[in-house]
Scaffold this motif. Structure first.
Motif, PDB file in Angstrom:
ATOM      1  N   ILE A  64      33.292  19.274  30.865  1.00  0.00           N
ATOM      2  CA  ILE A  64      33.865  20.476  31.485  1.00  0.00           C
ATOM      3  C   ILE A  64      34.851  20.056  32.561  1.00  0.00           C
ATOM      4  CG2 ILE A  64      31.980  20.691  33.165  1.00  0.00           C
ATOM      5  CD1 ILE A  64      32.296  23.744  32.883  1.00  0.00           C
ATOM      6  N   SER A  65      35.959  20.766  32.648  1.00  0.00           N
ATOM      7  CA  SER A  65      37.012  20.379  33.588  1.00  0.00           C
ATOM      8  C   SER A  65      36.671  20.805  35.007  1.00  0.00           C
ATOM      9  CB  SER A  65      38.343  21.023  33.173  1.00  0.00           C
ATOM     10  OG  SER A  65      38.277  22.411  33.419  1.00  0.00           O
ATOM     11  N   ARG A  66      37.374  20.207  35.954  1.00  0.00           N
ATOM     12  CA  ARG A  66      37.158  20.547  37.357  1.00  0.00           C
ATOM     13  C   ARG A  66      37.556  21.991  37.628  1.00  0.00           C
ATOM     14  NH1 ARG A  66      39.525  16.449  41.681  1.00  0.00           N
ATOM     15  NH2 ARG A  66      37.965  15.175  40.610  1.00  0.00           N
ATOM     16  N   SER A  67      38.666  22.430  37.036  1.00  0.00           N
ATOM     17  CA  SER A  67      39.108  23.811  37.249  1.00  0.00           C
ATOM     18  C   SER A  67      38.102  24.801  36.672  1.00  0.00           C
ATOM     19  CB  SER A  67      40.489  24.035  36.628  1.00  0.00           C
ATOM     20  OG  SER A  67      40.474  23.693  35.258  1.00  0.00           O
ATOM     21  N   ALA A  68      37.495  24.447  35.553  1.00  0.00           N
ATOM     22  CA  ALA A  68      36.469  25.325  34.963  1.00  0.00           C
ATOM     23  C   ALA A  68      35.238  25.388  35.853  1.00  0.00           C
ATOM     24  CB  ALA A  68      36.095  24.824  33.574  1.00  0.00           C
ATOM     25  N   ARG A  69      34.873  24.255  36.429  1.00  0.00           N
ATOM     26  CA  ARG A  69      33.721  24.232  37.324  1.00  0.00           C
ATOM     27  C   ARG A  69      33.972  25.100  38.551  1.00  0.00           C
ATOM     28  NH1 ARG A  69      33.465  18.589  36.329  1.00  0.00           N
ATOM     29  NH2 ARG A  69      34.167  18.133  38.444  1.00  0.00           N
ATOM     30  N   ARG A  70      35.207  25.019  39.078  1.00  0.00           N
ATOM     31  CA  ARG A  70      35.555  25.841  40.237  1.00  0.00           C
ATOM     32  C   ARG A  70      35.476  27.329  39.899  1.00  0.00           C
ATOM     33  NH1 ARG A  70      40.884  22.575  42.436  1.00  0.00           N
ATOM     34  NH2 ARG A  70      39.765  20.888  43.519  1.00  0.00           N
ATOM     35  N   PHE A  71      35.978  27.670  38.714  1.00  0.00           N
ATOM     36  CA  PHE A  71      35.939  29.074  38.281  1.00  0.00           C
ATOM     37  C   PHE A  71      34.497  29.561  38.164  1.00  0.00           C
ATOM     38  CE2 PHE A  71      35.468  32.077  34.744  1.00  0.00           C
ATOM     39  CZ  PHE A  71      36.213  33.153  35.249  1.00  0.00           C
ATOM     40  N   LEU A  72      33.627  28.744  37.557  1.00  0.00           N
ATOM     41  CA  LEU A  72      32.226  29.129  37.396  1.00  0.00           C
ATOM     42  C   LEU A  72      31.516  29.250  38.737  1.00  0.00           C
ATOM     43  CD1 LEU A  72      31.278  26.925  34.299  1.00  0.00           C
ATOM     44  CD2 LEU A  72      31.541  29.409  34.354  1.00  0.00           C
ATOM     45  N   TRP A  73      31.867  28.356  39.666  1.00  0.00           N
ATOM     46  CA  TRP A  73      31.258  28.417  41.002  1.00  0.00           C
ATOM     47  C   TRP A  73      31.687  29.693  41.722  1.00  0.00           C
ATOM     48  CZ3 TRP A  73      27.417  26.517  43.681  1.00  0.00           C
ATOM     49  CH2 TRP A  73      27.400  26.710  45.061  1.00  0.00           C
ATOM     50  N   LYS A  74      32.984  30.054  41.618  1.00  0.00           N
ATOM     51  CA  LYS A  74      33.462  31.282  42.249  1.00  0.00           C
ATOM     52  C   LYS A  74      32.793  32.512  41.641  1.00  0.00           C
ATOM     53  CE  LYS A  74      38.000  29.611  43.754  1.00  0.00           C
ATOM     54  NZ  LYS A  74      39.472  29.702  43.552  1.00  0.00           N
ATOM     55  N   LEU A  75      32.609  32.469  40.324  1.00  0.00           N
ATOM     56  CA  LEU A  75      31.950  33.574  39.631  1.00  0.00           C
ATOM     57  C   LEU A  75      30.502  33.726  40.098  1.00  0.00           C
ATOM     58  CD1 LEU A  75      32.643  35.654  37.395  1.00  0.00           C
ATOM     59  CD2 LEU A  75      31.602  34.068  35.760  1.00  0.00           C
ATOM     60  N   SER A  76      29.801  32.585  40.212  1.00  0.00           N
ATOM     61  CA  SER A  76      28.413  32.626  40.662  1.00  0.00           C
ATOM     62  C   SER A  76      28.331  33.054  42.125  1.00  0.00           C
ATOM     63  CB  SER A  76      27.735  31.267  40.466  1.00  0.00           C
ATOM     64  OG  SER A  76      28.314  30.288  41.306  1.00  0.00           O
ATOM     65  N   MET A 123      45.932  28.654  28.595  1.00  0.00           N
ATOM     66  CA  MET A 123      45.760  27.635  29.644  1.00  0.00           C
ATOM     67  C   MET A 123      44.935  26.482  29.078  1.00  0.00           C
ATOM     68  SD  MET A 123      44.082  28.022  33.434  1.00  0.00           S
ATOM     69  CE  MET A 123      42.474  28.439  32.793  1.00  0.00           C
ATOM     70  N   THR A 124      45.420  25.274  29.253  1.00  0.00           N
ATOM     71  CA  THR A 124      44.710  24.105  28.756  1.00  0.00           C
ATOM     72  C   THR A 124      43.814  23.546  29.845  1.00  0.00           C
ATOM     73  OG1 THR A 124      46.578  23.562  27.342  1.00  0.00           O
ATOM     74  CG2 THR A 124      44.958  21.827  27.703  1.00  0.00           C
ATOM     75  N   LEU A 125      42.548  23.362  29.504  1.00  0.00           N
ATOM     76  CA  LEU A 125      41.602  22.780  30.452  1.00  0.00           C
ATOM     77  C   LEU A 125      41.307  21.351  30.043  1.00  0.00           C
ATOM     78  CD1 LEU A 125      39.073  25.737  30.822  1.00  0.00           C
ATOM     79  CD2 LEU A 125      40.946  25.128  32.360  1.00  0.00           C
ATOM     80  N   HIS A 126      41.674  20.397  30.894  1.00  0.00           N
ATOM     81  CA  HIS A 126      41.421  18.987  30.604  1.00  0.00           C
ATOM     82  C   HIS A 126      39.971  18.671  30.918  1.00  0.00           C
ATOM     83  CE1 HIS A 126      45.688  18.363  30.007  1.00  0.00           C
ATOM     84  NE2 HIS A 126      45.899  19.004  31.150  1.00  0.00           N
ATOM     85  N   THR A 127      39.218  18.262  29.915  1.00  0.00           N
ATOM     86  CA  THR A 127      37.801  17.973  30.126  1.00  0.00           C
ATOM     87  C   THR A 127      37.612  16.648  30.839  1.00  0.00           C
ATOM     88  OG1 THR A 127      37.627  16.928  27.966  1.00  0.00           O
ATOM     89  CG2 THR A 127      37.094  19.268  28.094  1.00  0.00           C
ATOM     90  N   GLU A 128      36.560  16.603  31.632  1.00  0.00           N
ATOM     91  CA  GLU A 128      36.216  15.389  32.360  1.00  0.00           C
ATOM     92  C   GLU A 128      34.849  14.938  31.913  1.00  0.00           C
ATOM     93  OE1 GLU A 128      36.421  16.572  36.391  1.00  0.00           O
ATOM     94  OE2 GLU A 128      38.612  16.620  36.456  1.00  0.00           O
TER      95      GLU A 128
END
Length: 293
Positions: free
Chosen positions: A10-22, A1-6
């Protein structure tokens, strides 16, 4: 899966994943905390915004912006934890003595954030069911802020999960003076009404009746903070151990906790530690309350 950095790397999708994990991590920890006695009301003295900005060489009043974000995170954590009341010491009457530029920046930021929440269809307050209330001597604030604050209170009036009280232009001494003045005026009006009804034959001046005496419950009814129960926990950041004229009337049996961390750096772990500390001291605090009754 390619994560487009912003911006920020860090990408928005990565931030969402980290927030869900936390979130899952917090959910597990909060479920453990819920086994013990739970606080109903947590109050925050949000100290250290200016120092936070200076330490990080942030421009202008960026430290205050970071402080606002920290408050929003605390609201989310408290909602997840099941806390029913939050109070935030946002601006003291004494803060008006600061430099005019800083005071104006804080007021502008406050107005901007209130208007932003009002403009959002899916705001944080609506998502988490947060009712917002402003307490303090609102007459000291500008008309635009007073108007925006009133509109936000009306807009969130039907939210029932948690009550966020924001203390603006507030000090305890001013609150107590206001409450005594209001109680006196109410009592005086009652006495005058009863005297007029009885055509001067009433025994209101009889000390045995005590109707002319100001009662504690009557004074408390006129407090700015009458909208919420007394705080179980008062948290202050930046390493200070003073209440700084905040909730002096209501804090007789509160668990006072001071963190060296500056306010914008406060985290979920500080909240967890505060609740654990409250649970450890709860028996002692309850014993003190019973002795006072």
């Amino acid at each position: 899966m390619t994560l487009h950095t912003e911006k920020g790397g860090i990408s928005r999708s990565a931030r969402r994943f980290l927030w869900k994990l936390s979130y899952l991590q917090r959910k597990c920890i909060f479920s453990v905390l819920s086994v013990g006695r739970f606080p109903t009301h947590i109050a925050f003295i949000m100290d250290g915004n200016r120092r936070y900005g200076k330490q990080r060489n942030l421009k202008g009043g960026a430290g205050h912006k970071a402080g606002y974000l920290a408050l929003m995170l605390m609201v989310i954590y408290c909602c997840e934890l099941g806390i029913k009341y939050i109070t935030a010491y946002a601006f003291s009457i004494d803060n008006f003595k600061r430099g005019p530029e800083e005071v104006q920046y804080i007021m502008d930021l406050m107005l901007e954030k209130i208007e932003l929440e009002l403009s959002k269809e899916d705001s944080l307050f609506s998502r988490y069911g947060v009712r917002v209330h402003f307490s303090g001597n609102m007459e000291l604030l500008s008309d635009p802020i007073k108007d925006a604050a009133k509109r936000l209170m009306v807009a969130t009036a039907n939210n029932s999960n948690i009550l966020l009280t924001v203390c603006l232009a507030y000090t305890s001494m001013n609150e107590i003076l206001h409450a005594i003045q209001e109680t006196y005026q109410e009592k005086l009006a009652q006495i005058q009404l009863q005297e007029s009804i009885s055509e001067g034959r009433i025994s209101m001046c009889n000390p045995e009746q005590g109707d002319h005496v100001l009662k504690l419950a009557e004074i408390e009814k006129h407090m700015y903070m009458a909208i919420a129960p007394d705080p179980d926990i008062i948290i202050r950041t930046s390493g200070e151990n003073r209440l700084s004229n905040f909730l002096l009337w209501q804090s007789a049996n509160s668990c006072l906790i001071s963190f060296s961390q500056l306010w914008p750096g406060i985290s979920c772990w500080h909240l967890v530690w505060a609740v654990l500390n409250f649970q450890r001291n709860h028996y002692y605090l309850e014993k003190k309350k019973k002795k006072q009754i």
